[in-house]
Design an enzyme around this catalytic site. Structure first.
Site, PDB file in Angstrom:
ATOM      1  N   ARG A   1       0.488  19.876  27.577  1.00  0.00           N
ATOM      2  CA  ARG A   1      -0.519  20.219  28.592  1.00  0.00           C
ATOM      3  C   ARG A   1      -1.481  19.076  28.884  1.00  0.00           C
ATOM      4  NH1 ARG A   1       0.611  25.943  27.997  1.00  0.00           N
ATOM      5  NH2 ARG A   1       0.624  26.324  25.778  1.00  0.00           N
ATOM      6  N   VAL A   2      -1.712  18.218  27.921  1.00  0.00           N
ATOM      7  CA  VAL A   2      -2.701  17.141  28.147  1.00  0.00           C
ATOM      8  C   VAL A   2      -2.130  15.746  27.906  1.00  0.00           C
ATOM      9  CG1 VAL A   2      -4.721  18.557  27.644  1.00  0.00           C
ATOM     10  CG2 VAL A   2      -3.614  17.353  25.798  1.00  0.00           C
TER      11      VAL A   2
END
Lengths: 169, 489
Positions: free
Chosen positions: B352-353
């Protein structure tokens, strides 16, 4: 009812130690199980054998005053049992096996200084050497000779070792 | 105050007596001033943690694997559970209470202790994740990239290569100056020994703290392990180091907590786990992240591990931890059986990051790879019909073989990032089109060896890829390169 309560209090007041309380509770259990199936003489004999000496007289009086109604008698025993279980225990560790006179002396002091509703659990622990250890409702206090000696050696370790070295040399 | 039973007893003046023992839970009578989460000490010298207080008794979670005797005495310490910390822990294998598990190699007395269970830091002290966390595994670094401070769940069935991946990530990060913290939660003694030996073989044990609890330790110790590990990670972060922490594995931790809760008569929820199982893990994982400290931006990157059963991602603990992490890497048993190493399914894995930390070139490569592999997976469906394949399909399938040969890391532990880009450029273009699988494998191994051992080769390779921001440019730059003369391979 008031006479019964007075009888309760009289019996409960005569119990001095945890061991005496256990014996009395065992007596109540036995008597309650055989109620109205034994004669009065048998009941008196059981009291003389099972009940701690200090509580015999009070118990005799209470049993004599018991009503005839079985439900009431059952209630009386239950109330007495609850009152005994509600007694708080003061545990005392001492270096000697206490005699009855010692226990009576200790109990009188507790009754006088602290109040009613407390019984003793006196334990013989020779590691104490002298003095006593007290445990009451989770609180702990140690006033033993063993502790004093340990503290002395801990605090004055340097002084003691110097003294020994001086004498040795 | 020295944590000695007699000392605590005389200093605090309160005593308790054990009245009932139910496995790891001990019920004591007394200690009127006891507080929740307070550390207590038994007369044997063992410790316990207060987990519940009622009118008549207190519930203690014992850390002793020897059963506590009924009637034994307990004293309060008036302290929360703390673990001794310091730089001396590096290279050591310790229990969750901070003691060395090898009695012949005791730890020196620690100057500092920290509470094991603390509230995570607030948002004010956190920074955006901006630096890449290199794992040294090409597939992950290019397709499922991680950032420093990210929490990435590693999950899969047992024996699918998860531990190998974790150790390689540790190797890569330690080579980049980070500290490793490895929490072994409830595994058998052999597995613990194997991990220790692997770290020694890789030459990184002196930069790793190993916190272990074996399967035959007390349940309380298994429960404490990841919290102790996180406390140690926070210490190194506060002392100016990036940390990579591995929690292997949280499914065992959940089972230990379930056991404690059921014995303590807590109401069971889904799958008999207690209602606060989510909080148990979330308050742990929230302590990782990227932080603003007095030493600058420093990160605790967390790789929690969860085991699945027959590839089921929908389990309770699995989905819980997937929701509280910043992505997951899924190790597929079928891929492992096919011989893929690592056996990571890129389509079921998520980050996600991590992508925000990649360079534009890496992002383009990641996108190209995902798109290509999806298309090729569809082509395999046609190929299975046995019909004659067109040239473009044949070329794509051959390219797929090259790509997976590039990803295959059976023989070597770490591929530095610059070399990943270099090798990918050669694989993606036509430079190695005619090479067979074994030739490719040998070539890649040779290049890796030369890169690691020779400074001039390293400089040449880095020079080839520096300044390139587009995939097409990378392929073009490496198209006509002569590997033998350039690199002496």
């Amino acid at each position: 009812m008031k006479e019964q309560d007075a009888g309760h209090n009289e019996i409960v007041d005569t119990i001095r130690t945890k061991e005496e309380r256990s014996r009395f509770l065992a007596f109540i259990e036995e008597l309650a199980g055989r109620l109205f199936r034994i004669s009065k003489e048998d009941a008196i004999r059981i009291i003389q054998v099972r009940v701690p000496e200090c509580a015999v007289a009070a118990t005799m009086r209470a049993v004599t005053d018991l009503p005839a109604d079985p439900e009431t008698v059952k209630g009386v025993f239950e109330k007495l049992e609850r009152a005994l279980l509600a007694l708080r225990i003061l545990r005392v560790d001492v270096a000697i096996s206490p005699t009855d006179a010692v226990i009576e002396h200790m109990f009188s002091w507790v009754r006088r200084e602290v109040g009613r509703g407390i019984i003793l659990d006196v334990i013989c622990d020779r590691t104490v050497l002298g003095g006593a250890r007290f445990v009451f409702e989770g609180r702990y206090r140690e006033y033993t000779l063993a502790k004093k000696i340990e503290k002395f050696f801990e605090n004055d370790r340097e002084y003691i070792s110097k003294k020994f070295l001086h004498h040795a040399s | 105050m020295r944590l000695d039973f007699n000392n605590c007893l005389s200093e605090i003046g309160e005593i308790g007596f054990v009245e009932r023992v139910v496995s790891s839970l001990v019920y004591i009578e007394g200690l009127p001033g006891v507080k929740p989460q307070e550390l207590v000490i038994f007369e044997t010298g063992e410790f316990g943690l207060v987990t519940a207080i009622s009118e008549s008794s207190s519930e203690i979670l014992s850390f002793s694997h020897i059963p506590v005797r009924v009637g034994s005495r307990v004293a309060r310490t008036n302290k929360l559970l703390e673990i001794p910390i310091g730089g001396d822990l590096l290279g050591k294998t310790i229990s969750p209470l901070g003691k060395s598990i090898d009695p012949s190699r005791p730890l020196p007395p620690a100057k500092e202790t920290r509470p094991i269970d603390i509230a995570p830091q607030g948002i004010g002290s956190r920074a955006k994740i901006s630096k890449a966390c290199e794992t040294g595994v090409s597939m992950v670094d290019l397709m499922i990239p991680l950032g420093k401070g990210q929490r990435e769940l590693v999950m899969g069935d047992q024996k699918t290569g998860k531990s190998k991946f974790l150790l390689r990530s540790l190797l890569s990060q330690i080579k980049n100056g980070a500290v490793g913290v490895y929490a072994v939660i409830g595994k058998n003694q052999l597995a613990i020994k194997q991990i220790e030996e692997e770290l020694t073989k890789m030459g990184i044990l002196s930069n790793v703290v190993l916190i272990v609890s074996s399967a035959d330790d007390a349940t309380g110790m298994i429960y404490l392990t990841p919290y102790a590990a996180m406390t140690i990670a926070e210490y190194f972060r506060d002392n100016g180091r990036d940390v990579l922490i591995v929690l292997d594995d949280l499914s065992m931790h959940a089972k230990a907590y379930r056991e404690i809760s059921l014995l303590g008569k807590r109401f069971p929820g889904r799958n008999s786990y207690p209602g606060d199982i989510f909080y148990t893990h979330s308050r742990l994982l929230e302590r990782a992240g990227n932080f603003r400290t007095s030493h600058g931006e420093l990160a605790i990157t967390c790789l929690p591990v969860v085991e699945t059963v027959q590839g089921d991602l929908t389990g309770y603990i699995q989905t819980n931890i997937m929701s509280m992490t910043d992505g997951h890497i899924f190790f597929d048993h079928d891929l492992f059986v096919e011989g893929r190493r690592p056996a990571i399914d890129p389509f079921l894995s998520v980050t996600r990051v991590g992508r925000q930390t990649q360079t534009p070139l890496q992002k383009e490569i990641g996108r190209a790879l995902i798109s290509f592999l999806r298309n090729v997976a569809r082509m395999h469906n046609f190929a299975s019909f046995g019909a004659e394949l067109g040239d473009h399909i044949k070329r794509a399938l051959e390219k797929e073989v090259r790509v997976f040969q590039f990803f295959d890391q059976t023989a070597y532990d770490r591929v530095p990032q610059a070399l990943q880009l270099f090798l990918f450029g050669l694989i993606w273009g036509d430079a190695w089109r005619d090479k067979s699988r074994s030739e490719l494998r040998i070539l890649i191994q040779k290049i890796l060896f030369m890169y690691d051992s020779k400074q001039e080769v390293r400089e040449r390779i880095d020079g080839h890829i520096s300044g390139i921001t587009r995939l097409d440019d990378l392929v073009k730059a490496l198209q006509d390169i002569n590997i033998s003369s350039e690199l002496g391979v």
